[in-house]
Design a protein around this motif. Sequence first.
Motif, PDB file in Angstrom:
ATOM      1  N   GLU A 136       0.832  -1.209   0.000  1.00  0.00           N
ATOM      2  CA  GLU A 136       0.000   0.000   0.000  1.00  0.00           C
ATOM      3  C   GLU A 136       0.865   1.257   0.000  1.00  0.00           C
ATOM      4  O   GLU A 136       0.609   2.205  -0.746  1.00  0.00           O
ATOM      5  N   LEU A 137       1.905   1.254   0.815  1.00  0.00           N
ATOM      6  CA  LEU A 137       2.794   2.413   0.897  1.00  0.00           C
ATOM      7  C   LEU A 137       3.555   2.622  -0.414  1.00  0.00           C
ATOM      8  O   LEU A 137       3.596   3.743  -0.943  1.00  0.00           O
ATOM      9  N   PHE A 138       4.151   1.568  -0.951  1.00  0.00           N
ATOM     10  CA  PHE A 138       4.944   1.703  -2.175  1.00  0.00           C
ATOM     11  C   PHE A 138       4.092   2.117  -3.367  1.00  0.00           C
ATOM     12  O   PHE A 138       4.510   2.940  -4.169  1.00  0.00           O
ATOM     13  N   THR A 139       2.907   1.526  -3.518  1.00  0.00           N
ATOM     14  CA  THR A 139       2.075   1.894  -4.667  1.00  0.00           C
ATOM     15  C   THR A 139       1.560   3.323  -4.550  1.00  0.00           C
ATOM     16  O   THR A 139       1.385   4.000  -5.557  1.00  0.00           O
ATOM     17  N   ARG A 140       1.349   3.792  -3.341  1.00  0.00           N
ATOM     18  CA  ARG A 140       0.866   5.157  -3.133  1.00  0.00           C
ATOM     19  C   ARG A 140       1.999   6.188  -3.212  1.00  0.00           C
ATOM     20  O   ARG A 140       1.872   7.206  -3.879  1.00  0.00           O
ATOM     21  N   ARG A 141       3.142   5.900  -2.553  1.00  0.00           N
ATOM     22  CA  ARG A 141       4.217   6.895  -2.461  1.00  0.00           C
ATOM     23  C   ARG A 141       5.224   6.805  -3.596  1.00  0.00           C
ATOM     24  O   ARG A 141       5.894   7.793  -3.904  1.00  0.00           O
ATOM     25  N   LEU A 142       5.363   5.611  -4.208  1.00  0.00           N
ATOM     26  CA  LEU A 142       6.333   5.410  -5.293  1.00  0.00           C
ATOM     27  C   LEU A 142       5.637   4.750  -6.488  1.00  0.00           C
ATOM     28  O   LEU A 142       6.003   3.655  -6.906  1.00  0.00           O
ATOM     29  N   PRO A 143       4.637   5.408  -7.048  1.00  0.00           N
ATOM     30  CA  PRO A 143       3.851   4.767  -8.102  1.00  0.00           C
ATOM     31  C   PRO A 143       4.668   4.406  -9.346  1.00  0.00           C
ATOM     32  O   PRO A 143       4.289   3.495 -10.078  1.00  0.00           O
ATOM     33  N   GLU A 144       5.764   5.069  -9.575  1.00  0.00           N
ATOM     34  CA  GLU A 144       6.593   4.777 -10.757  1.00  0.00           C
ATOM     35  C   GLU A 144       7.786   3.875 -10.423  1.00  0.00           C
ATOM     36  O   GLU A 144       8.741   3.795 -11.193  1.00  0.00           O
ATOM     37  N   LEU A 145       7.716   3.211  -9.280  1.00  0.00           N
ATOM     38  CA  LEU A 145       8.778   2.289  -8.884  1.00  0.00           C
ATOM     39  C   LEU A 145       9.001   1.256  -9.988  1.00  0.00           C
ATOM     40  O   LEU A 145       8.053   0.768 -10.598  1.00  0.00           O
ATOM     41  N   ARG A 146      10.258   0.971 -10.278  1.00  0.00           N
ATOM     42  CA  ARG A 146      10.593  -0.013 -11.314  1.00  0.00           C
ATOM     43  C   ARG A 146      11.984  -0.564 -11.043  1.00  0.00           C
ATOM     44  O   ARG A 146      12.766   0.034 -10.298  1.00  0.00           O
ATOM     45  N   LEU A 147      12.275  -1.710 -11.656  1.00  0.00           N
ATOM     46  CA  LEU A 147      13.617  -2.276 -11.548  1.00  0.00           C
ATOM     47  C   LEU A 147      14.601  -1.330 -12.220  1.00  0.00           C
ATOM     48  O   LEU A 147      14.304  -0.749 -13.263  1.00  0.00           O
ATOM     49  N   ASP A 148      15.763  -1.177 -11.632  1.00  0.00           N
ATOM     50  CA  ASP A 148      16.808  -0.318 -12.194  1.00  0.00           C
ATOM     51  C   ASP A 148      17.501  -1.070 -13.330  1.00  0.00           C
ATOM     52  O   ASP A 148      18.243  -2.027 -13.081  1.00  0.00           O
ATOM     53  N   GLU A 149      17.261  -0.656 -14.546  1.00  0.00           N
ATOM     54  CA  GLU A 149      17.818  -1.335 -15.720  1.00  0.00           C
ATOM     55  C   GLU A 149      19.323  -1.135 -15.865  1.00  0.00           C
ATOM     56  O   GLU A 149      19.971  -1.838 -16.638  1.00  0.00           O
ATOM     57  N   ASP A 150      19.894  -0.181 -15.129  1.00  0.00           N
ATOM     58  CA  ASP A 150      21.338   0.051 -15.187  1.00  0.00           C
ATOM     59  C   ASP A 150      22.112  -0.847 -14.230  1.00  0.00           C
ATOM     60  O   ASP A 150      23.336  -0.795 -14.187  1.00  0.00           O
ATOM     61  N   ARG A 151      21.405  -1.656 -13.475  1.00  0.00           N
ATOM     62  CA  ARG A 151      22.024  -2.583 -12.518  1.00  0.00           C
ATOM     63  C   ARG A 151      21.821  -4.005 -13.006  1.00  0.00           C
ATOM     64  O   ARG A 151      20.967  -4.267 -13.838  1.00  0.00           O
ATOM     65  N   PRO A 152      22.587  -4.935 -12.468  1.00  0.00           N
ATOM     66  CA  PRO A 152      22.418  -6.339 -12.876  1.00  0.00           C
ATOM     67  C   PRO A 152      21.005  -6.845 -12.571  1.00  0.00           C
ATOM     68  O   PRO A 152      20.367  -6.387 -11.630  1.00  0.00           O
ATOM     69  N   SER A 153      20.537  -7.791 -13.374  1.00  0.00           N
ATOM     70  CA  SER A 153      19.239  -8.423 -13.126  1.00  0.00           C
ATOM     71  C   SER A 153      19.268  -9.097 -11.761  1.00  0.00           C
ATOM     72  O   SER A 153      20.279  -9.679 -11.381  1.00  0.00           O
ATOM     73  N   PRO A 154      18.162  -9.022 -11.039  1.00  0.00           N
ATOM     74  CA  PRO A 154      18.124  -9.655  -9.713  1.00  0.00           C
ATOM     75  C   PRO A 154      18.377 -11.162  -9.801  1.00  0.00           C
ATOM     76  O   PRO A 154      17.917 -11.830 -10.716  1.00  0.00           O
ATOM     77  N   ARG A 155      19.156 -11.656  -8.847  1.00  0.00           N
ATOM     78  CA  ARG A 155      19.415 -13.094  -8.721  1.00  0.00           C
ATOM     79  C   ARG A 155      18.844 -13.552  -7.395  1.00  0.00           C
ATOM     80  O   ARG A 155      18.897 -12.824  -6.414  1.00  0.00           O
ATOM     81  N   MET A 156      18.331 -14.774  -7.400  1.00  0.00           N
ATOM     82  CA  MET A 156      17.790 -15.328  -6.163  1.00  0.00           C
ATOM     83  C   MET A 156      18.918 -15.960  -5.356  1.00  0.00           C
ATOM     84  O   MET A 156      19.911 -16.425  -5.923  1.00  0.00           O
TER      85      MET A 156
END
Length: 172
Positions: A136-156
Amino acid sequence: MTSLQNLLIAGFLTTSALIGTTLLHLLRDRRQWRMLRDDPSLVPAAVEEAARHDTAIQAFRRTTTGPVTLAGTKLPAGATVLVAFGAANRDEERYERADEFDITRPGNRHHLAFGHGPHGCPGSRLAREQLRLTLELFTRRLPELRLDEDRPSPRMRPTLIHRSPQDLYVTW
């Protein structure tokens, strides 16, 4: 003291892992992120789908208390088994398109992400609430949140039991 310590450690590690994994799946699928951002009533369903789809704890070891037959294999009392309930949450007989992450999936509350019965997670309600508040907080306060394409793809994390992103770089 040990029980309290276990609850605090388990509650922190698993909940932070579930939050990170949920954000990863939502941010990889911009359509679902936008749906969630535009319709906050989807947050509870997103919480349950995230837990079902990619729960923080994928399995636990258990010891048989008596002789038992599992899937045609006879096990004696005292046998150690790995109960992979993360795999059960991807059962095609139980969930249509079980391998897909879908926050609009109906009737999704009866998964095994938090165990079941006497082995159920005592902190499951708190984990759900923390994830709900975070979304709820992230969608309201950071609606344009996205993965940073300039960083490596997330690894598990490369573990069999505990699942979470090793790193999750985002921008907005």
